[in-house]
Every structure is written in C-alpha cells, then in structure tokens.
Design a protein around this motif. Sequence first.
Motif, PDB file in Angstrom:
ATOM      1  N   LEU A  48       9.645  19.224   9.709  1.00  0.00           N
ATOM      2  CA  LEU A  48      10.303  20.000   8.655  1.00  0.00           C
ATOM      3  C   LEU A  48      10.862  21.310   9.206  1.00  0.00           C
ATOM      4  N   TRP A  49      10.126  21.926  10.092  1.00  0.00           N
ATOM      5  CA  TRP A  49      10.573  23.158  10.736  1.00  0.00           C
ATOM      6  C   TRP A  49      11.850  22.916  11.536  1.00  0.00           C
ATOM      7  N   SER A  50      11.908  21.798  12.246  1.00  0.00           N
ATOM      8  CA  SER A  50      13.098  21.510  13.047  1.00  0.00           C
ATOM      9  C   SER A  50      14.291  21.129  12.173  1.00  0.00           C
ATOM     10  N   ILE A  51      14.037  20.594  10.983  1.00  0.00           N
ATOM     11  CA  ILE A  51      15.136  20.336  10.053  1.00  0.00           C
ATOM     12  C   ILE A  51      15.661  21.663   9.505  1.00  0.00           C
ATOM     13  N   HIS A  52      14.753  22.564   9.194  1.00  0.00           N
ATOM     14  CA  HIS A  52      15.149  23.864   8.643  1.00  0.00           C
ATOM     15  C   HIS A  52      15.897  24.703   9.672  1.00  0.00           C
ATOM     16  N   LYS A  53      15.379  24.781  10.872  1.00  0.00           N
ATOM     17  CA  LYS A  53      16.006  25.551  11.954  1.00  0.00           C
ATOM     18  C   LYS A  53      16.843  24.596  12.801  1.00  0.00           C
ATOM     19  N   HIS A  54      17.980  24.187  12.269  1.00  0.00           N
ATOM     20  CA  HIS A  54      18.766  23.135  12.902  1.00  0.00           C
ATOM     21  C   HIS A  54      19.486  23.584  14.161  1.00  0.00           C
ATOM     22  N   GLU A  55      19.494  24.858  14.463  1.00  0.00           N
ATOM     23  CA  GLU A  55      20.118  25.351  15.687  1.00  0.00           C
ATOM     24  C   GLU A  55      19.092  25.590  16.799  1.00  0.00           C
ATOM     25  N   ALA A  56      17.847  25.849  16.428  1.00  0.00           N
ATOM     26  CA  ALA A  56      16.819  26.229  17.403  1.00  0.00           C
ATOM     27  C   ALA A  56      16.251  25.004  18.107  1.00  0.00           C
ATOM     28  N   ASP A  57      15.818  25.210  19.346  1.00  0.00           N
ATOM     29  CA  ASP A  57      15.235  24.109  20.098  1.00  0.00           C
ATOM     30  C   ASP A  57      13.707  24.162  20.147  1.00  0.00           C
ATOM     31  N   GLU A  58      13.107  25.295  19.786  1.00  0.00           N
ATOM     32  CA  GLU A  58      11.646  25.399  19.815  1.00  0.00           C
ATOM     33  C   GLU A  58      10.941  24.420  18.873  1.00  0.00           C
ATOM     34  N   PRO A  59      11.396  24.261  17.633  1.00  0.00           N
ATOM     35  CA  PRO A  59      10.710  23.300  16.761  1.00  0.00           C
ATOM     36  C   PRO A  59      10.758  21.874  17.300  1.00  0.00           C
ATOM     37  N   VAL A  60      11.866  21.505  17.914  1.00  0.00           N
ATOM     38  CA  VAL A  60      11.974  20.154  18.460  1.00  0.00           C
ATOM     39  C   VAL A  60      11.085  20.018  19.697  1.00  0.00           C
ATOM     40  N   GLN A  61      10.957  21.099  20.466  1.00  0.00           N
ATOM     41  CA  GLN A  61      10.029  21.068  21.605  1.00  0.00           C
ATOM     42  C   GLN A  61       8.613  20.789  21.127  1.00  0.00           C
ATOM     43  N   MET A  62       8.217  21.462  20.063  1.00  0.00           N
ATOM     44  CA  MET A  62       6.879  21.229  19.524  1.00  0.00           C
ATOM     45  C   MET A  62       6.738  19.808  18.981  1.00  0.00           C
ATOM     46  N   CYS A  63       7.784  19.295  18.352  1.00  0.00           N
ATOM     47  CA  CYS A  63       7.746  17.912  17.854  1.00  0.00           C
ATOM     48  C   CYS A  63       7.547  16.919  18.998  1.00  0.00           C
ATOM     49  N   VAL A  64       8.284  17.121  20.070  1.00  0.00           N
ATOM     50  CA  VAL A  64       8.161  16.221  21.226  1.00  0.00           C
ATOM     51  C   VAL A  64       6.749  16.284  21.785  1.00  0.00           C
ATOM     52  N   PHE A  65       6.210  17.488  21.937  1.00  0.00           N
ATOM     53  CA  PHE A  65       4.871  17.644  22.484  1.00  0.00           C
ATOM     54  C   PHE A  65       3.811  17.016  21.577  1.00  0.00           C
ATOM     55  N   ILE A  66       3.870  17.333  20.281  1.00  0.00           N
ATOM     56  CA  ILE A  66       2.863  16.814  19.353  1.00  0.00           C
ATOM     57  C   ILE A  66       2.974  15.303  19.212  1.00  0.00           C
ATOM     58  N   ASN A  67       4.196  14.785  19.142  1.00  0.00           N
ATOM     59  CA  ASN A  67       4.374  13.340  19.011  1.00  0.00           C
ATOM     60  C   ASN A  67       3.905  12.618  20.277  1.00  0.00           C
ATOM     61  N   GLY A  68       4.149  13.217  21.428  1.00  0.00           N
ATOM     62  CA  GLY A  68       3.665  12.614  22.679  1.00  0.00           C
ATOM     63  C   GLY A  68       2.147  12.604  22.760  1.00  0.00           C
ATOM     64  N   MET A  69       1.526  13.706  22.364  1.00  0.00           N
ATOM     65  CA  MET A  69       0.065  13.759  22.366  1.00  0.00           C
ATOM     66  C   MET A  69      -0.534  12.846  21.299  1.00  0.00           C
ATOM     67  N   SER A  70       0.207  12.638  20.218  1.00  0.00           N
ATOM     68  CA  SER A  70      -0.291  11.788  19.138  1.00  0.00           C
ATOM     69  C   SER A  70      -0.421  10.327  19.562  1.00  0.00           C
ATOM     70  N   VAL A  71       0.346   9.911  20.546  1.00  0.00           N
ATOM     71  CA  VAL A  71       0.197   8.541  21.053  1.00  0.00           C
ATOM     72  C   VAL A  71      -1.220   8.359  21.589  1.00  0.00           C
ATOM     73  N   ILE A  72      -1.655   9.297  22.405  1.00  0.00           N
ATOM     74  CA  ILE A  72      -3.004   9.222  22.982  1.00  0.00           C
ATOM     75  C   ILE A  72      -4.060   9.347  21.889  1.00  0.00           C
ATOM     76  N   LEU A  73      -3.851  10.310  20.973  1.00  0.00           N
ATOM     77  CA  LEU A  73      -4.826  10.513  19.901  1.00  0.00           C
ATOM     78  C   LEU A  73      -4.907   9.304  18.977  1.00  0.00           C
ATOM     79  N   ASP A  74      -3.767   8.685  18.675  1.00  0.00           N
ATOM     80  CA  ASP A  74      -3.777   7.478  17.831  1.00  0.00           C
ATOM     81  C   ASP A  74      -4.561   6.345  18.488  1.00  0.00           C
TER      82      ASP A  74
END
Length: 166
Positions: A48-74
């Motif tokens: 949601l943060w990355s949708i709101h801040k559609h110009e910034a790259d930090e929210p998408v960086q966090m999405c990539v990191f969390i989604n990547g870690m979620s594979v292991i956690l899942d």
Amino acid sequence: MADFSNIPNFHIKLVFVAHFMLISLACMGRWAPASYLFYNFVLIVTLLWSIHKHEADEPVQMCVFINGMSVILDILVLAMCFPDSHEGRERFSAALAIIQVILRPFSTLFLAKLLQERVEMSGGGMGNLFSGSRSRNYEDMDKNAGPPPISTGNHGGYDFTTAEQI
C-alpha cells in the motif's frame, strides 16, 4: 478487452490484490500462527505504501525484501504448523498458503523489475537495498560558496587595527 493502461500503478495493484486474496483465504484456517499473519500484514502495508508513493523506490525495496524473506518464512510455517485435521476449511487454507509460496518468487521478481524501473525513472543507481533515495537528494551547500569575506577590521565604525592593547 478492457484497457488497463490508464490505471496508475496497475501492476503493483495487481500484486496487492493477489497477495491480499491469498493471505486472507490462507488465514481462514486455525492452523496459521500469528506470525504468519504478522509478516503478511507488513507486506500488505508496504505494498500500500508503494502504491501511495508511486515515484519513490524505498517502498518497493521493502516489498522486495519482505516478499523474499516471506518465501523462507512461509516454508517454515507450513513445515511446522501444517494442519493435521481433515476438515475442508483447514485443507483449503493450507492449500492456498502453498499456492502463495509458489507464487511469491514470481511476485518478488516482478517487484524487483518494478523497482529497477522506478530507480531508472528517478535517475539514480540501484545501490544497496537500504540506501534509499537519501543519497541522491544530497546537495553540496559549499560548492557555490566563494572564499570567506576578508575582514577589514572596521566593525561598527571602530577600527580595531589601530587599537592599543590594554
């Protein structure tokens, strides 16, 4: 067919809806621990943060990191908490959690591609994951400053160069 090119952030909204549906349906069973809901909630918030801040790259960086870690956690959550009961609801929610584990690498790669596009649009380099845009916004304040002004010694009408020492 509908034209989706007019919808801003359509691709990240599609990732959001897919994960939201899979997370919601996977949490219907009683087998999922609170940690499963927590890290998936954090992923939804960063999407949601990355949708709101559609110009910034930090929210998408966090999405990539969390989604990547979620594979292991899942995988860990499914290995440790897989339901033993043969109830339909439990099996259905576990099956959707497995489908989400299978789809997460693809959404992570898609988010990484989106991150690369956002970084190229902002004109910065990829850098490391947590550098963010702070390093690109640095402005050197001293580059336009000339040499320091030379003091004439005349302050407020008094000439200190001719003053006698007390």
